[in-house]
Design a protein around this motif. Structure first.
Motif, PDB file in Angstrom:
ATOM      1  N   GLU A   1       2.299  99.650 129.782  1.00 21.49           N
ATOM      2  CA  GLU A   1       2.641 100.075 128.413  1.00 21.49           C
ATOM      3  C   GLU A   1       4.158 100.001 128.258  1.00 21.49           C
ATOM      4  O   GLU A   1       4.895 100.557 129.069  1.00 21.49           O
ATOM      5  CB  GLU A   1       2.146 101.492 128.166  1.00 21.49           C
ATOM      6  N   VAL A   2       4.595  99.326 127.227  1.00 19.53           N
ATOM      7  CA  VAL A   2       6.028  99.122 127.003  1.00 19.53           C
ATOM      8  C   VAL A   2       6.758 100.460 126.879  1.00 19.53           C
ATOM      9  O   VAL A   2       7.878 100.602 127.364  1.00 19.53           O
ATOM     10  CB  VAL A   2       6.265  98.249 125.746  1.00 19.53           C
ATOM     11  N   ASP A   3       6.111 101.440 126.307  1.00 18.01           N
ATOM     12  CA  ASP A   3       6.765 102.743 126.147  1.00 18.01           C
ATOM     13  C   ASP A   3       7.093 103.394 127.489  1.00 18.01           C
ATOM     14  O   ASP A   3       7.988 104.229 127.562  1.00 18.01           O
ATOM     15  CB  ASP A   3       5.909 103.680 125.306  1.00 18.01           C
ATOM     16  N   SER A   4       6.386 103.004 128.558  1.00 15.21           N
ATOM     17  CA  SER A   4       6.652 103.598 129.873  1.00 15.21           C
ATOM     18  C   SER A   4       7.927 103.040 130.505  1.00 15.21           C
ATOM     19  O   SER A   4       8.416 103.588 131.487  1.00 15.21           O
ATOM     20  CB  SER A   4       5.458 103.401 130.807  1.00 15.21           C
ATOM     21  N   ILE A   5       8.478 101.982 129.938  1.00 17.89           N
ATOM     22  CA  ILE A   5       9.721 101.397 130.466  1.00 17.89           C
ATOM     23  C   ILE A   5      10.800 101.290 129.388  1.00 17.89           C
ATOM     24  O   ILE A   5      11.807 100.655 129.586  1.00 17.89           O
ATOM     25  CB  ILE A   5       9.475 100.005 131.088  1.00 17.89           C
ATOM     26  N   ARG A   6      10.557 101.920 128.254  1.00 19.20           N
ATOM     27  CA  ARG A   6      11.473 101.765 127.115  1.00 19.20           C
ATOM     28  C   ARG A   6      12.828 102.439 127.351  1.00 19.20           C
ATOM     29  O   ARG A   6      13.871 101.958 126.885  1.00 19.20           O
ATOM     30  CB  ARG A   6      10.831 102.305 125.842  1.00 19.20           C
ATOM     31  N   THR A   7      12.840 103.558 128.062  1.00 14.16           N
ATOM     32  CA  THR A   7      14.081 104.288 128.347  1.00 14.16           C
ATOM     33  C   THR A   7      14.111 104.689 129.815  1.00 14.16           C
ATOM     34  O   THR A   7      13.070 104.705 130.480  1.00 14.16           O
ATOM     35  CB  THR A   7      14.194 105.572 127.498  1.00 14.16           C
ATOM     36  N   LEU A   8      15.280 105.048 130.315  1.00 12.95           N
ATOM     37  CA  LEU A   8      15.356 105.538 131.693  1.00 12.95           C
ATOM     38  C   LEU A   8      14.569 106.829 131.835  1.00 12.95           C
ATOM     39  O   LEU A   8      13.945 107.072 132.869  1.00 12.95           O
ATOM     40  CB  LEU A   8      16.815 105.745 132.108  1.00 12.95           C
ATOM     41  N   GLY A   9      14.582 107.653 130.799  1.00 15.06           N
ATOM     42  CA  GLY A   9      13.805 108.886 130.829  1.00 15.06           C
ATOM     43  C   GLY A   9      12.313 108.607 130.969  1.00 15.06           C
ATOM     44  O   GLY A   9      11.609 109.266 131.737  1.00 15.06           O
ATOM     45  N   ALA A  10      11.822 107.623 130.225  1.00 13.13           N
ATOM     46  CA  ALA A  10      10.401 107.256 130.307  1.00 13.13           C
ATOM     47  C   ALA A  10      10.081 106.659 131.672  1.00 13.13           C
ATOM     48  O   ALA A  10       9.032 106.955 132.253  1.00 13.13           O
ATOM     49  CB  ALA A  10      10.053 106.258 129.203  1.00 13.13           C
ATOM     50  N   ILE A  11      10.987 105.859 132.201  1.00 17.39           N
ATOM     51  CA  ILE A  11      10.787 105.271 133.532  1.00 17.39           C
ATOM     52  C   ILE A  11      10.710 106.378 134.582  1.00 17.39           C
ATOM     53  O   ILE A  11       9.838 106.378 135.441  1.00 17.39           O
ATOM     54  CB  ILE A  11      11.917 104.270 133.852  1.00 17.39           C
ATOM     55  N   GLU A  12      11.619 107.346 134.468  1.00 20.50           N
ATOM     56  CA  GLU A  12      11.587 108.471 135.412  1.00 20.50           C
ATOM     57  C   GLU A  12      10.260 109.217 135.306  1.00 20.50           C
ATOM     58  O   GLU A  12       9.637 109.531 136.309  1.00 20.50           O
ATOM     59  CB  GLU A  12      12.747 109.421 135.142  1.00 20.50           C
ATOM     60  N   GLN A  13       9.843 109.483 134.092  1.00 20.72           N
ATOM     61  CA  GLN A  13       8.603 110.234 133.855  1.00 20.72           C
ATOM     62  C   GLN A  13       7.383 109.491 134.408  1.00 20.72           C
ATOM     63  O   GLN A  13       6.517 110.105 135.025  1.00 20.72           O
ATOM     64  CB  GLN A  13       8.433 110.466 132.346  1.00 20.72           C
ATOM     65  N   HIS A  14       7.325 108.193 134.213  1.00 10.92           N
ATOM     66  CA  HIS A  14       6.126 107.431 134.586  1.00 10.92           C
ATOM     67  C   HIS A  14       6.120 106.929 136.027  1.00 10.92           C
ATOM     68  O   HIS A  14       5.056 106.725 136.597  1.00 10.92           O
ATOM     69  CB  HIS A  14       5.942 106.232 133.646  1.00 10.92           C
ATOM     70  N   PHE A  15       7.287 106.735 136.625  1.00 10.69           N
ATOM     71  CA  PHE A  15       7.318 106.080 137.932  1.00 10.69           C
ATOM     72  C   PHE A  15       8.004 106.870 139.039  1.00 10.69           C
ATOM     73  O   PHE A  15       7.828 106.546 140.202  1.00 10.69           O
ATOM     74  CB  PHE A  15       7.993 104.706 137.815  1.00 10.69           C
ATOM     75  N   PHE A  16       8.774 107.898 138.715  1.00 18.37           N
ATOM     76  CA  PHE A  16       9.522 108.588 139.766  1.00 18.37           C
ATOM     77  C   PHE A  16       9.235 110.077 139.861  1.00 18.37           C
ATOM     78  O   PHE A  16       9.869 110.753 140.654  1.00 18.37           O
ATOM     79  CB  PHE A  16      11.024 108.341 139.587  1.00 18.37           C
ATOM     80  N   LYS A  17       8.327 110.597 139.079  1.00 14.29           N
ATOM     81  CA  LYS A  17       7.968 112.002 139.201  1.00 14.29           C
ATOM     82  C   LYS A  17       6.593 112.107 139.828  1.00 14.29           C
ATOM     83  O   LYS A  17       5.728 111.259 139.598  1.00 14.29           O
ATOM     84  CB  LYS A  17       7.969 112.696 137.835  1.00 14.29           C
ATOM     85  N   THR A  18       6.420 113.154 140.621  1.00 14.62           N
ATOM     86  CA  THR A  18       5.096 113.415 141.168  1.00 14.62           C
ATOM     87  C   THR A  18       4.199 113.849 140.019  1.00 14.62           C
ATOM     88  O   THR A  18       4.699 114.286 138.963  1.00 14.62           O
ATOM     89  CB  THR A  18       5.143 114.528 142.222  1.00 14.62           C
ATOM     90  N   PRO A  19       2.881 113.756 140.175  1.00 14.52           N
ATOM     91  CA  PRO A  19       1.983 114.207 139.086  1.00 14.52           C
ATOM     92  C   PRO A  19       2.265 115.648 138.659  1.00 14.52           C
ATOM     93  O   PRO A  19       2.220 115.961 137.475  1.00 14.52           O
ATOM     94  CB  PRO A  19       0.588 114.053 139.696  1.00 14.52           C
ATOM     95  N   ALA A  20       2.596 116.527 139.607  1.00 18.13           N
ATOM     96  CA  ALA A  20       2.896 117.923 139.261  1.00 18.13           C
ATOM     97  C   ALA A  20       4.172 118.014 138.433  1.00 18.13           C
ATOM     98  O   ALA A  20       4.241 118.757 137.458  1.00 18.13           O
ATOM     99  CB  ALA A  20       3.020 118.762 140.519  1.00 18.13           C
ATOM    100  N   GLU A  21       5.183 117.238 138.814  1.00 18.09           N
ATOM    101  CA  GLU A  21       6.444 117.239 138.055  1.00 18.09           C
ATOM    102  C   GLU A  21       6.238 116.661 136.662  1.00 18.09           C
ATOM    103  O   GLU A  21       6.838 117.126 135.698  1.00 18.09           O
ATOM    104  CB  GLU A  21       7.506 116.409 138.776  1.00 18.09           C
ATOM    105  N   ALA A  22       5.410 115.637 136.557  1.00 13.85           N
ATOM    106  CA  ALA A  22       5.167 114.999 135.267  1.00 13.85           C
ATOM    107  C   ALA A  22       4.466 115.936 134.297  1.00 13.85           C
ATOM    108  O   ALA A  22       4.669 115.855 133.093  1.00 13.85           O
ATOM    109  CB  ALA A  22       4.344 113.725 135.458  1.00 13.85           C
ATOM    110  N   GLN A  23       3.626 116.845 134.814  1.00 10.81           N
ATOM    111  CA  GLN A  23       2.908 117.771 133.935  1.00 10.81           C
ATOM    112  C   GLN A  23       3.769 118.968 133.556  1.00 10.81           C
ATOM    113  O   GLN A  23       3.482 119.635 132.573  1.00 10.81           O
ATOM    114  CB  GLN A  23       1.636 118.257 134.611  1.00 10.81           C
ATOM    115  N   ALA A  24       4.802 119.275 134.335  1.00  4.73           N
ATOM    116  CA  ALA A  24       5.643 120.451 134.064  1.00  4.73           C
ATOM    117  C   ALA A  24       6.470 120.254 132.827  1.00  4.73           C
ATOM    118  O   ALA A  24       6.727 119.248 132.323  1.00  4.73           O
ATOM    119  CB  ALA A  24       6.530 120.740 135.260  1.00  4.73           C
TER     120      ALA A  24
END
Length: 83
Positions: A60-83
């Motif tokens: 999904e393009v939105d998952s790479i649209r910003t560095l924040g989105a990239i961090e959220q989708h690819f560099f956070k653990t599932p627990a961190e992503a839900q927090a």
């Protein structure tokens, strides 16, 4: 910032020496920091740094649209992503 995300940011900055920094919410595509010529290389780097296999068909393009989105989708653990 995760080391992998910093590597991705540095990769983008190396290709755009006119920039000193990239804000977490800057649209990378709209601002042409990632273009069609570098897209495959960018996705490969993202796979390497995140350890996540990326299927181009389902990316999904939105998952790479910003560095924040990239961090959220690819560099956070599932627990961190839900927090």
């Amino acid at each position: 910032m995760a080391d992998g995300l910093q590597t991705v940011k540095n990769w983008i900055l190396e290709r755009h020496p006119e920039r000193d920094d990239i804000a977490a919410d800057l649209d990378l595509i709209e601002n042409r920091l990632i273009d069609s010529l570098s897209f495959v290389e960018f996705v490969f780097l993202l796979e390497q740094e995140s350890g996540t296999a990326i299927q181009m068909e389902t990316l999904e393009v939105d998952s790479i649209r910003t560095l924040g989105a990239i961090e959220q989708h690819f560099f956070k653990t599932p627990a961190e992503a839900q927090a």
